[in-house]
Design a protein around this motif. Sequence first.
Motif, short mmCIF file in Angstrom:
data_model
loop_
_atom_site.label_atom_id
_atom_site.label_comp_id
_atom_site.label_asym_id
_atom_site.label_seq_id
_atom_site.Cartn_x
_atom_site.Cartn_y
_atom_site.Cartn_z
N GLY A 126 1.62 -2.76 -25.15
CA GLY A 126 2.52 -3.89 -24.97
C GLY A 126 1.84 -5.22 -24.74
N TRP A 152 -8.91 -9.38 -21.09
CA TRP A 152 -8.78 -7.92 -21.04
C TRP A 152 -10.14 -7.23 -20.97
CZ3 TRP A 152 -10.95 -4.89 -24.84
CH2 TRP A 152 -11.26 -5.52 -26.04
N SER A 179 -1.39 -4.47 -15.24
CA SER A 179 -0.09 -3.96 -14.79
C SER A 179 -0.18 -2.47 -14.47
CB SER A 179 0.98 -4.19 -15.87
OG SER A 179 1.15 -5.56 -16.13
N MET A 199 -2.18 -5.64 -20.31
CA MET A 199 -1.36 -4.62 -19.66
C MET A 199 -2.17 -3.73 -18.71
SD MET A 199 1.76 -4.99 -20.24
CE MET A 199 2.33 -3.41 -19.61
#
Length: 408
Positions: free
Chosen positions: A259, A280, A266, A263
């Motif tokens: 997504g 990232w 998260s 992520m």
Amino acid sequence: MVLPSRPVHYLIPMVAFAATVLLLFHLLDFPTPTSPFPTTTTTTTTTTKTLTLVPKAKHPFTDLISAYSQWDAEIGCRHFRDGNEWKRNSSSPIQELEGGSGCAGVGMEHVSVLVKGWTWIPDNLDNLYSCRCGLTCLWTKSEVLADRPDALLFENVMPPAVRRKGDPLRVYVDLEASRKPSGFEDIFIGYHAKDDVQSTYAGAFFHNNRNYHVSSQKRNDTLVYWSSSRCLPQRNKLAKSFLSLVPHHSFGRCLNNVGGLDMALSLYPECSNQDSALHWWDHLHCAMSHYKFALAIENHKLDSYVTEKLFYALDAGSVPIYFGAPNVWDFVPPNSIIDGSQFSSLEELASYVKAVADDPVAYAEFHAWRRCGVMGNYGKARAASLDTLPCRLCEFISRKGGRNAGTL
């Protein structure tokens, strides 16, 4: 290929490579593998293991420390060491740190290197190093700190075409698969042992802000981690084919199925460094550590071209599933990776990965090298990495005479 050692093993049939894998290698511009599939052999210099397939009850696990305890009870370091007394290859693909000549020829007490053009050479490499042979080495990007350097280092730009006597030596570095000297350098740095100075990808000097937290908890629902920022068609094709067979999370820009690029934070808040500007790749180490396996596919299959894609996984405590250099075992610890090229099909590879994921003892075997202190050639790969490049380069410059070296 070195596989989990325990009283009852899984099977990898001794067969030629299937057409599907050969096709994928062709699409990746990989030459047909030349090394034979390993046979069950034990000698005084090397141990090559194969697996035998026996249906077993599944024992999915999440706690890696508990898996270690089970491995200790069933196998143990003594057995692991006895089975992995590998003799070093006399024609090693890794340069000796001393260059085979001790301190002979090291005439300069201090060498300075000014980095002039670079793309990925990290800023945290800048330092004043205390090296062997009584040599100090200044590696810097500052013309204030090195206004009369002994060498100029170029990575993403060509060195000057002409060097006059008294000018700094010209150093050119290229660690990419294409690995090609500029033609104007006095010293060439590449990933291969045949280069003037070798730099493997096995070191840790890449990012200042990376979170190196390593989780002891491994996921059971999602087995494989993959991330890639360069969506090369050939590599994507192989990754997509294999990942379609196993539960996985794909981070990064290529085949992303979580997504978005960020992520991981998260999913794993502990991977945050409290820096809103993190990318990232700054938390990939931490995120990767939550998965039992990490897929590592090189851009090209070339001798000695073993990049950070594999070493990141080893450092993060995730078992690499590797497609790349045919001599990869010369750079990694024994029993530390799954060499995807040694399977007759991707389906067979996926079945093996799932079986190991459900067996805490078989999985813990891939981590035994670290716990039992059996490094193999990995210690040499680290010693010849970017981490030690400043001292090794300064020593090479000293042997050549620095600014006083003759011209080409």
